[in-house]
Each structure stands twice: as structure tokens, then as C-alpha cells.
Design an enzyme around this catalytic site. Sequence first.
Site, mmCIF file in Angstrom:
data_model
loop_
_atom_site.group_PDB
_atom_site.id
_atom_site.type_symbol
_atom_site.label_atom_id
_atom_site.label_comp_id
_atom_site.label_asym_id
_atom_site.label_seq_id
_atom_site.Cartn_x
_atom_site.Cartn_y
_atom_site.Cartn_z
ATOM 1 N N THR A 187 0.859 -1.189 0.000
ATOM 2 C CA THR A 187 0.000 0.000 0.000
ATOM 3 C C THR A 187 0.894 1.237 0.000
ATOM 4 O OG1 THR A 187 -0.060 0.149 2.390
ATOM 5 C CG2 THR A 187 -1.755 -1.194 1.363
ATOM 6 N N GLU A 332 -5.914 -4.025 -0.370
ATOM 7 C CA GLU A 332 -6.214 -5.156 0.510
ATOM 8 C C GLU A 332 -7.387 -6.002 0.008
ATOM 9 O OE1 GLU A 332 -5.537 -2.096 1.359
ATOM 10 O OE2 GLU A 332 -4.546 -1.920 3.297
ATOM 11 N N LYS A 444 -15.379 16.567 11.884
ATOM 12 C CA LYS A 444 -16.201 16.408 13.089
ATOM 13 C C LYS A 444 -16.512 17.786 13.634
ATOM 14 C CE LYS A 444 -14.084 11.978 13.678
ATOM 15 N NZ LYS A 444 -12.736 11.833 13.147
ATOM 16 N N TRP A 449 -21.067 14.869 11.944
ATOM 17 C CA TRP A 449 -20.086 14.566 10.918
ATOM 18 C C TRP A 449 -20.447 15.286 9.623
ATOM 19 C CZ3 TRP A 449 -18.860 8.571 11.062
ATOM 20 C CH2 TRP A 449 -18.140 8.296 12.247
#
Length: 549
Positions: A187, A332, A444, A449
Site C-alpha cells: 500500500t 487489501e 467532526k 459529521w
Amino acid sequence: MLSTMQDVPLTVTRILEHGTVVHGRSRVTTWTGDGEPHRRSFREVGLRAVRLANALRDGLGVSEGDRVATLMWNNAEHMEAYLAIPSMGSVLHTLNLRLPADQLVWIVNHAADRVVLVNGSLLPLLAPLLPRMEPLEHIVVVGPGDRGLLAGCRPAVHDYEELLAGRPATYPWPELDERSAAAMCYTSGTTGDPKGVVYSHRSVYLHSMQVGSAESMGLTDHDTSLPVVPMFHVNAWGLPHAAFMSGVNLLMPDRFLQPAPLAEMIESERPTHAAAVPTIWQGLLAELTAKPRDVSSLKRVTIGGSACPPALMKAFDEQLGVQLCHAWGMTETSPLGTVALPPAGVDGEEEWAYRITQGRFPASVEARLIGPDGAVMPWDSESAGELEVRGPWIAGAYYGGAGAEPLRPEDKFSPDGWLRTGDVGVISPDGYLTLTDRAKDVIKSGGEWISSVELENELMAHPDVAEAAVVAVPDERWGERPLATVVLVEGSTTGYAELRDFLATRIARWQVPERWAIIPTVPKTSVGKFDKKVIRKSYADGELDVTKL
Ligand code: ADP
């Protein structure tokens, strides 16, 4: 009670043998940038893969389990490596040529690559790093390049074509355990060291079947696919192996990834499918608007890697008659996770509502959302949580290093073994995923959110906005508030107030940013995604010219 069925391992060897014979007439076409593209049939590619396996074993002493790296563009020779290396029981390790030099060195050393296959055009990148890449014993140069750059280097230098010449056209393929390593990919390591994902033969095989299926990319030997997504990052979304399995012709762009040559190769080679990240399609749209070309051969285009702005999808639909199909995944997850094909029986606005989601999961990928307090959230299109997945082509750990235990960091894997994706979103009752943010990018604000992605999409719907990236910045009163950084289309004089008022008609008022900055371009990561940590840092360092409204 056990079944009575045969237990035959699923391997890349099978894909190689099948594609070579049954789809021998399909072709890999590599763009050369000067005149005639280079064409090779699957039969030739398959036979050359056999020769490569012989060359690696007999010429360079590569054995089962050894890591063989590639530092290459998308081309026929890279395809040969994709087939040969796993089939001989070695591990194909694709190196991401856009990573910072230090990370590339770290990765080669961590994986203990013994051999690297490198395109000649990338020697200026590799040569200076060689003294620090200790495990490397052999460099195999593919195609033209300045070999003088390798003068005096420690590893032995070989020419790809010379190495293959005269090698046998058969190879005693080993009987492989389908769970053994076929390929690996690190990654990008945006936080901490890069992490190695090791794909198995089984995971590659099953993933290839899914990629080709009608539920995903729906490709057959009638198609020609243009993978703009690099083979050096996330296996070009699995297209090379999937294509060889089903005889899908491949149009390989090599290093010609700029909008003009892409438009040219689409017009002249007429692919029916293509796959790339949104920034590529954004660039292509601008190119085609400035200089129209015939891209009508494209029936379906897979777009993912970061959220596709709905405005971009609409523009392709309306201006070019080309359908962009949204998909989600990550290193992944091999990477195919979801694909946004709308369900049967919907059309118009309802169809559109499905197309702009990240898509639905195939049967092999199970998903759940974990809410802020750790509870599993319902699939009701409203309850947001971090996405966790599991399935036969989803990573269950990272590579720990030769002989070391696999790594299962807690922030990446749940105690019961699911992959924590770091993506936050909602899922509809019929299983369509809508991502609202990366867990680390969510803003936040006063206990609520705000989705940075939603603000970006709404901003990019303004005709004068070329690109927009929104990040959270500290705010005394609310904890965090959004900062909107905007790239205007050339010549536009739109002001902040107009953009703010535009946003206020499209999102809840309390979400509208107070802080604005016009920037020349949005910084991108090595794989073309918005690099928000660079923006956050410029803001923290006081380098951005921010206006507060
Ligand atoms: P990295 O960039 O960390 O190397 P990947 O290239 O594997 O990782 O990128 C995976 C991430 O990219 C996902 O976790 C997700 O955040 C983002 N991503 C991929 N596809 C989409 C999509 N269609 N919409 C939004 N985000 C996406």
C-alpha cells in the site's frame, strides 16, 4: 459429510495455460507513441511467459517462493511477468514507480526481492537507488533505455530479449498449493511504513472470475479493454489475469498516460472497455472538449480508486455518450469490492441514484458497518459506520517479512478477522454502498459529521470549478470546520461569496465552509488521489491564502 467433488487447486498456471490455448487469438496491443502499436497474440504472450520462467530458473537461479519484482508500465512484457512468475511458484512483486524513492528502497528490502524486471525508460529512476537495494542480485532490462546508467552497479544486468532467446517452450509447472503466494503489492503508506499484501493463487483466480463476470466488468473475447490503471499498483484492478482467463483483448497504454495519447489510442484502437481513476477521466474530458475525437467504441468504463464526482459521470453521459461505471476497492481487497450497476427495473432518476453509489457487493465479499460505539449498523441508507469486509480475496494480514509472522494491526483487522477499510459510509437495504468519507478525512463539527466528499462533489458541480478538495481544520468553537480549497477553470473570476451561495442551495447551511482558498492545483498522491495531508499541512504552516467569510 464431505462432498464427492474433486479438490483441484485454483492457480495462475491454469489461467496461463487456458488463455494461451483457448484464447490464443486474442491480443495484447501495446501503445508505442510513435506510429504502429506493438501487437502480440495471447498465444505468443503465453509462450514467451514459458520462456521467461525457464530464463528465470535456469539463467538467474530463481526458485519457488523467491520474490521477483517488476518496475514496469502496462505492456505485453509486464503481462508475461504476471503469468510466468506466479506459475513457476515464485512471487510477482509489482513496484509502484510513483512512490517516493525512500519507500521504494524500503519495500524492495522488506520483500527481499532477488530480481527486478525494469522498463528501460525507468532506469533513471532505479539506477540511483540500487546501492541501497541490498537483496537485488539481477536486473533485467525490458525495452529501450540508457543502459549506461547501470555501469558499475553491483547486481548483474541482463537484457530481457537476450535472456528469453532460445529458452525451451515448455516448463514443468510445479503442483502448487492454491493458498501459496502468487503476487504481492504494498500500500502507498500514507501513514507509517508501507504494508505488503500477499495475494494467493486462489484469491487471484476467484477474483479474476469475478472481474470478468457480467455483474462486474462483464468482459469476453469480443471486448478490448484499456487498463489505464497501472499494473504497478493494485494489479491494474485484476484486469490482466481476468483478461487472460476470458480472452479479453488488452490495449496497454505503456507510459503514455496523458490525455492526448489516451484520446488518440481510444480513437484508433477502439477499445470497448477502459478502467481508470477519476483524475484521468477528468483530464480526458477536458482534452476531448478542446479537441473532439471519436470515443464511441467505449461501451463501459470502470471508474474508481477515489469517489467519482457525479458531475463527471453526467458529463460523460451527456457530452460523449459514454457510461462511467463506479467501483470501489483497495489494495487489501485485490481490489474489486463493489460495482455500481443499477438493479433491473429502474430507470431515469432512480437509476441515476444507484449509479452514483460506490456499488453493490458480489456474493464473495461480505460487508458490515461498525458505528461510532462499536455496534453493527443496519443497512438502511442512513446509519453510517466504518466499512468492514471479509471474503476469499480480502487480505487477512500483512506481510511481516521473510520468516516473520504476518502482521495484524488492530486498526486494520477486527478481533474476529474482518478487514477494517478505514472508509466510512452507509449501505442501502438492497446492498449498495455509499461512502461518505475516509475515517481520517471526515469533518467532526460540533458533534456532527460533515462529509468532505459530499462538499467536494457539490462544489465540483459548479461550472467554474475544475477541482475542489475539502479538509477539516481546527476550530475553537466547533472542534473542526471544513476548509474548501478550489481550483477554478481557466479564466474564471468567480468569487468566494458566489461559491458559498451556490453550496448553500445544495447542502445543509451549517455544513457550508467559512474558510476558502483558491489554489492552482489540488496536490495528488503517487496514484493520483487528492493528497489531503499536504493541504492540511500547508494550512497548518500558514502557506495557504485563506479567506474567511
Ligand atoms: P492507498 O491509496 O492507501 O494505497 P488504495 O490505492 O488501495 O490505497 O486505495 C483504497 C482506497 O481508495 C479506499 O479505501 C477508498 O478510500 C478509496 N476508494 C477507492 N475507490 C473508491 C470509490 N469508488 N469511491 C470513493 N473512494 C474510493
